[in-house]
Design an enzyme around this catalytic site. Sequence first.
Site, short mmCIF file in Angstrom:
data_model
loop_
_atom_site.label_atom_id
_atom_site.label_comp_id
_atom_site.label_asym_id
_atom_site.label_seq_id
_atom_site.Cartn_x
_atom_site.Cartn_y
_atom_site.Cartn_z
N ASN A 47 18.47 -22.73 -10.27
CA ASN A 47 17.59 -23.49 -11.17
C ASN A 47 18.40 -24.64 -11.76
O ASN A 47 19.24 -24.43 -12.63
CB ASN A 47 17.07 -22.56 -12.27
CG ASN A 47 16.25 -23.30 -13.32
OD1 ASN A 47 15.91 -24.48 -13.14
ND2 ASN A 47 15.94 -22.62 -14.41
N TRP A 48 18.13 -25.84 -11.26
CA TRP A 48 18.93 -27.00 -11.68
C TRP A 48 18.51 -27.52 -13.06
O TRP A 48 19.16 -28.41 -13.60
CB TRP A 48 18.81 -28.12 -10.64
CG TRP A 48 19.46 -27.81 -9.32
CD1 TRP A 48 20.02 -26.61 -8.94
CD2 TRP A 48 19.60 -28.70 -8.21
NE1 TRP A 48 20.51 -26.72 -7.66
CE2 TRP A 48 20.26 -27.98 -7.18
CE3 TRP A 48 19.22 -30.02 -7.97
CZ2 TRP A 48 20.57 -28.56 -5.94
CZ3 TRP A 48 19.52 -30.60 -6.73
CH2 TRP A 48 20.18 -29.87 -5.74
N LYS A 49 17.40 -27.02 -13.59
CA LYS A 49 16.89 -27.49 -14.89
C LYS A 49 16.80 -29.03 -14.87
O LYS A 49 16.50 -29.60 -13.82
CB LYS A 49 17.75 -26.93 -16.02
CG LYS A 49 17.87 -25.40 -15.94
CD LYS A 49 18.46 -24.75 -17.14
CE LYS A 49 18.51 -23.24 -16.94
NZ LYS A 49 19.00 -22.51 -18.09
N HIS A 109 9.71 -19.61 -17.42
CA HIS A 109 11.12 -19.60 -17.85
C HIS A 109 11.17 -19.58 -19.39
O HIS A 109 10.33 -20.18 -20.05
CB HIS A 109 11.85 -20.82 -17.31
CG HIS A 109 13.33 -20.74 -17.49
ND1 HIS A 109 13.94 -21.03 -18.68
CD2 HIS A 109 14.31 -20.37 -16.63
CE1 HIS A 109 15.25 -20.83 -18.54
NE2 HIS A 109 15.50 -20.44 -17.31
N GLU A 150 12.91 -21.16 -21.41
CA GLU A 150 12.94 -22.50 -22.01
C GLU A 150 11.53 -23.09 -22.11
O GLU A 150 11.21 -23.82 -23.04
CB GLU A 150 13.89 -23.41 -21.22
CG GLU A 150 15.34 -23.03 -21.48
CD GLU A 150 16.31 -23.30 -20.34
OE1 GLU A 150 15.98 -24.07 -19.43
OE2 GLU A 150 17.40 -22.69 -20.37
N GLU A 165 15.73 -12.38 -17.24
CA GLU A 165 16.66 -13.32 -17.85
C GLU A 165 16.73 -13.05 -19.36
O GLU A 165 15.91 -13.59 -20.12
CB GLU A 165 16.20 -14.77 -17.62
CG GLU A 165 16.23 -15.19 -16.18
CD GLU A 165 16.55 -16.67 -16.02
OE1 GLU A 165 17.45 -16.99 -15.25
OE2 GLU A 165 15.91 -17.51 -16.68
N GLY A 204 23.07 -19.50 -20.64
CA GLY A 204 23.93 -20.57 -21.14
C GLY A 204 25.02 -20.11 -22.09
O GLY A 204 25.70 -20.94 -22.70
N SER A 215 23.95 -16.83 -17.15
CA SER A 215 25.41 -17.00 -17.06
C SER A 215 26.03 -16.34 -15.83
O SER A 215 27.16 -15.87 -15.88
CB SER A 215 26.09 -16.50 -18.34
OG SER A 215 25.70 -17.30 -19.44
N GLY A 217 23.50 -23.11 -14.66
CA GLY A 217 24.62 -24.06 -14.63
C GLY A 217 25.50 -23.97 -13.40
O GLY A 217 25.90 -24.99 -12.82
P1 13P Z 1 22.65 -20.20 -16.86
O1 13P Z 1 23.07 -19.60 -15.53
O2 13P Z 1 23.13 -21.60 -17.04
O3 13P Z 1 22.98 -19.29 -17.99
O4 13P Z 1 21.05 -20.32 -16.81
C1 13P Z 1 20.30 -19.21 -16.44
C2 13P Z 1 18.90 -19.64 -16.27
O5 13P Z 1 18.21 -19.91 -17.24
C3 13P Z 1 18.38 -19.73 -14.89
O6 13P Z 1 17.00 -19.90 -14.88
#
Ligand code: 13P
Length: 263
Positions: free
Chosen positions: A13-15, A103, A105, A175, A181, A221, A243
Amino acid sequence: MTASGRRPLVSGNWKMHKDHLETIHTCSELGLRLGRGAVGAVDVSIHPPFTDLRSAQSVIEAEGVPVSLGAQNCATADSGAFTGEVSAVMLARLRVEYVIVGHSERRTMFGEDDEVVAAKLQAVFRNGMVPICCVGEHADERDAGRTTERLQAQITQALGRLAPGEVARMVIAYEPVWAIGSGQPATPEDAQEAAATIRGRVTELAGAAAASGVRILYGGSVGPDSASPLVSMPDVDGLLVGGASLDPGTFTEIVGGAAATVR
Ligand code: 13P
């Protein structure tokens, strides 16, 4: 294949990272690196921003990059007066195969509730793609011992409008919000416990066949060191990587870690 018979999935997931030119470069690089590795044992998807999807699709197809194209979100409706939205119809036309739905977020920053998540899951299936539905508890819920209750409620809401056959094909990503993060993933044991809770609820709602088909990913993470121990857990069928998916070398290491669990 793993003992469970489920093929592992590693999704990046590149966000909101990388413009379309950076995406072209990253996809090419991934093709070179993954092509040399053990990618055949696992499914891999990448989820760039909407504006990059067309470029990613072109590179994946032209260079035979062994990944599926994924999106990070979609609208509930297939078309209409919804300024700024992107529909599942449009994503399917770009040969997107997986769509992340719900997600944390999006739930916390953009007000997506369980009702919206359920409608988006339907939109993805209606258009022939596979949703990756995210669930997970916040730190305060975990501290209060309410993780199981929270996960069961989210799964109940998410599956409410789906047929058992759809549930069998979907992907659920556990998640924990506190891990995203943070640099600190959940332990494999905690991830397993949550995944087993999720699969148990799926069994109650959609039956044993659906529960044995659904793939449950862990996200939060994940890095090269945690990949293999997490995917070794019996109910953890893969990873949703944030990330650490942005760098092709690191992501390839994570894919390799997941592949190492497959016999
Ligand atoms: P990180 O791997 O950066 O913690 O993000 C996880 C995430 O939200 C994947 O959708």
